[in-house]
Write a protein that holds these residues in place. Structure first.
Motif, PDB file in Angstrom:
ATOM      1  N   THR B 132       5.844  -4.655  -0.886  1.00 14.71           N
ATOM      2  CA  THR B 132       5.103  -5.015   0.279  1.00 14.71           C
ATOM      3  C   THR B 132       4.833  -6.491   0.220  1.00 14.71           C
ATOM      4  N   ASP B 171      -2.117  -1.129   9.128  1.00 12.36           N
ATOM      5  CA  ASP B 171      -2.026  -1.280   7.675  1.00 12.36           C
ATOM      6  C   ASP B 171      -1.502  -2.428   6.952  1.00 12.36           C
ATOM      7  N   HIS B 174      -0.160  -2.550   3.019  1.00  8.78           N
ATOM      8  CA  HIS B 174       0.998  -2.459   2.519  1.00  8.78           C
ATOM      9  C   HIS B 174       2.087  -2.915   3.201  1.00  8.78           C
ATOM     10  N   SER B 175       1.721  -3.903   4.357  1.00 13.80           N
ATOM     11  CA  SER B 175       2.803  -4.275   5.318  1.00 13.80           C
ATOM     12  C   SER B 175       3.404  -5.622   4.839  1.00 13.80           C
ATOM     13  N   ARG B 230       2.903   0.230  11.314  1.00 19.20           N
ATOM     14  CA  ARG B 230       2.998   1.915  10.751  1.00 19.20           C
ATOM     15  C   ARG B 230       2.172   1.977   9.589  1.00 19.20           C
ATOM     16  N   GLN B 232       1.784   3.198   6.228  1.00 18.77           N
ATOM     17  CA  GLN B 232       2.738   3.492   5.501  1.00 18.77           C
ATOM     18  C   GLN B 232       2.231   4.521   4.202  1.00 18.77           C
ATOM     19  N   GLU B 234       4.063   6.447   2.384  1.00 21.42           N
ATOM     20  CA  GLU B 234       4.707   6.464   1.098  1.00 21.42           C
ATOM     21  C   GLU B 234       4.290   5.392   0.390  1.00 21.42           C
ATOM     22  N   ARG B 235       3.530   4.593   0.674  1.00 12.13           N
ATOM     23  CA  ARG B 235       2.937   3.476  -0.412  1.00 12.13           C
ATOM     24  C   ARG B 235       1.718   3.762  -0.496  1.00 12.13           C
TER      25      ARG B 235
END
Lengths: 187, 325
Positions: B132, B171, B174-175, B230, B232, B234-235
């Motif tokens: 991240t 987001d 997490h980006s 997006r 995220q 998955e995180r």
């Protein structure tokens, strides 16, 4: 061309009126050899070759009455000495809209020295299109060729030693038109 | 220029503008019949991907091949890494093979920095996204896209993004794209506003060089570019918002919201998009959305970065230009 430090001893070998005269002569020679310059495309090699190409295009237009396409061809990415020096900023490549296929391309540069720049320019041209023929116009030929390359149109043949420097200054870039012959600072 | 590209925060304004200007020239190569330059002939570049990626890996590979480099693709899945090999051993293996540069993507923040500073490998390291933390080439291609659209292709040469108002939505927590963009856009003189649900705003954001807002509708009319991020999943290891529907109602971009933006403003997205979540199909397919342009610009930017880091005997010095005939 070399942009090494000029010493105080740099003396002008061509002044503004001389440069204007030789460009006029080269324009007439191009018209004569190309039988009218109908399919000529002028490509200047940055930085000062581009200004010379534009001036030649103006002179050709006044002789033939036709607009001559003029562009620029940066050869940085095609140099054979890239790994010997730090990466350098690349210049502008601007190919006229109709391209170069089947045209007579006249490359324009300020100083012809080792010939390596022109070798790179020929490689670059090959990736851009297929001209009918390629010719070379230079303001100054200072000799010391390292490749079998010669100019078709020469403003001034200037025999030099390798200890000398040739610096072209043009109004568009440097504020005045002149060609200076100097000597390298003793190392 | 530095020797590596690890973080967008490492770039000076002059470095960034040099990369953008170089990319503008690289973009012209795509218009030629032969889309290839001989510049990196004989150099070997390894794309070291420890995390799934399609567009970034393909983009780097296209850039490397357009510059005539030899490309080695390494995906951690099914490799010696899954057998337990460490980053150090992988790096030393690449060093022994004589790799000239490493492009690395890793799920652990800081892996590219470790690789660049550990002494395990002598080659320049380019960060293609780490955890991240950072994704500098994404920020560069976003800035390139903004400069082209908001300043102009030719008019933009030598220019930064002074005075442009950029909004990043979604987001942020997490980006790595958001972090890199905030750093680079600030360097380039833009005013950045983050808009996100409070649960997706990182701790310490008050120290970032940007504003934070929770009201998307209030910020849209004052934005020159709106970048949707997006979500995220998955995180995500916790519930950050009640439902997807609520998220998209408050922070998604639809046609009505897009109409509140100034006429010249653009919609950006780093991809991959989740249509119906942060962006509706209507917005994603509109002329104002630059997603596809961003992909094309990504190749030009990566060519520029590779050239400036690897094209010479050492990385480019800003404004250094010598000529010889």
């Amino acid at each position: 061309m070399d942009t090494e430090q000029q010493t105080d001893a740099a003396r002008p070998v061509l002044e503004a009126p001389d440069i204007a005269r030789v460009l006029t002569r080269i324009a007439h020679e191009i018209v004569e050899r190309a039988k009218g310059a109908d399919d000529v495309v002028l490509l200047g090699i940055p930085t000062r070759g581009v200004y010379l190409a534009r001036r030649l295009a103006e002179k050709l237009e006044s002789i033939t009455g036709a607009r001559i396409p003029v562009g620029s061809l940066d050869i940085t990415m095609y140099r054979d000495d890239l790994r010997m020096k730090p990466a350098r900023a690349i210049g502008r490549t601007d190919i006229p809209g109709d391209g170069i296929d089947g045209r007579l391309v006249v490359l324009v540069d300020d100083v012809l020295f080792s010939g390596r720049t022109i070798r790179a320019a020929l490689d670059a041209l090959g990736d851009i299109g297929r001209p009918r023929a390629v010719q070379l116009a230079v303001l100054v030929d200072r000799g010391h060729r390292e490749l079998p390359i010669r100019a078709d149109y020469v403003g001034k043949n200037l025999p030099t030693s390798l200890r000398e420097t040739v610096k072209v200054q043009l109004a568009e870039e440097d504020g005045r038109d002149t060609v200076l012959l100097g000597s390298k600072p003793a190392s | 220029m530095m020797r590596h590209l690890i973080s967008a925060a490492d770039l000076t304004r002059d470095d960034a503008v040099l990369i953008l200007d170089t990319a503008e020239e690289m973009a012209r190569v795509a218009d030629r019949p032969i889309k290839k330059l001989p510049t990196l002939r004989g150099r070997t570049i390894c794309n070291l991907f420890f995390e799934d990626s399609t567009r970034t890996r393909i983009s780097f590979e296209a850039a490397e091949k357009r510059l005539s480099a030899d490309v080695i693709n390494f995906a951690a899945k099914g490799s010696s890494v899954s057998k337990g090999e460490s980053l150090k051993d992988t790096a030393q293996t690449l060093e022994a093979m004589g790799v000239d540069a490493v492009v690395i993507r890793h799920s652990a923040s800081g892996a590219p920095y470790r690789l660049a500073t550990s002494g395990w490998i002598d080659a320049p390291v380019i960060n293609a996204g780490d955890g991240t933390h950072q994704h500098p080439t994404q920020a560069l291609l976003d800035a390139f896209t903004m400069r082209r659209r908001l300043v102009g292709r030719d008019a933009g040469l030598g220019q930064d993004l002074s005075g442009k108002r950029i909004t990043l939505v979604g987001d942020v927590l997490h980006s790595r794209v958001a972090r890199s963009n905030v750093d680079l856009l600030h360097t380039l003189g833009a005013e950045v506003t983050l808009v996100a649900p409070p649960t997706l705003v990182p701790v310490g954001v008050e120290h970032w060089p940007c504003e934070v807002s929770y009201d998307l509708d209030g910020v849209l009319p004052k934005s020159d570019a709106v970048m949707m991020l997006r979500v995220q999943r998955e995180r995500m290891n916790a519930a950050f918002f009640p439902t997807e529907r609520e998220y998209s109602r408050r922070y998604g971009l639809d046609g009505l919201r897009m109409a509140k933006m100034p006429d010249h403003a653009i919609v950006m997205h780093p991809g991959p998009m989740v249509r119906g979540m942060e962006i509706t199909a209507e917005v994603a397919d509109s002329d104002r959305c630059t997603v596809v342009e961003q992909v094309a610009n990504g190749v030009s930017i990566r060519m520029a970065v590779l050239y400036l880091l690897l094209g010479g005997s050492e990385p480019a010095a800003t404004n250094a230009r010598t000529e010889e005939n």
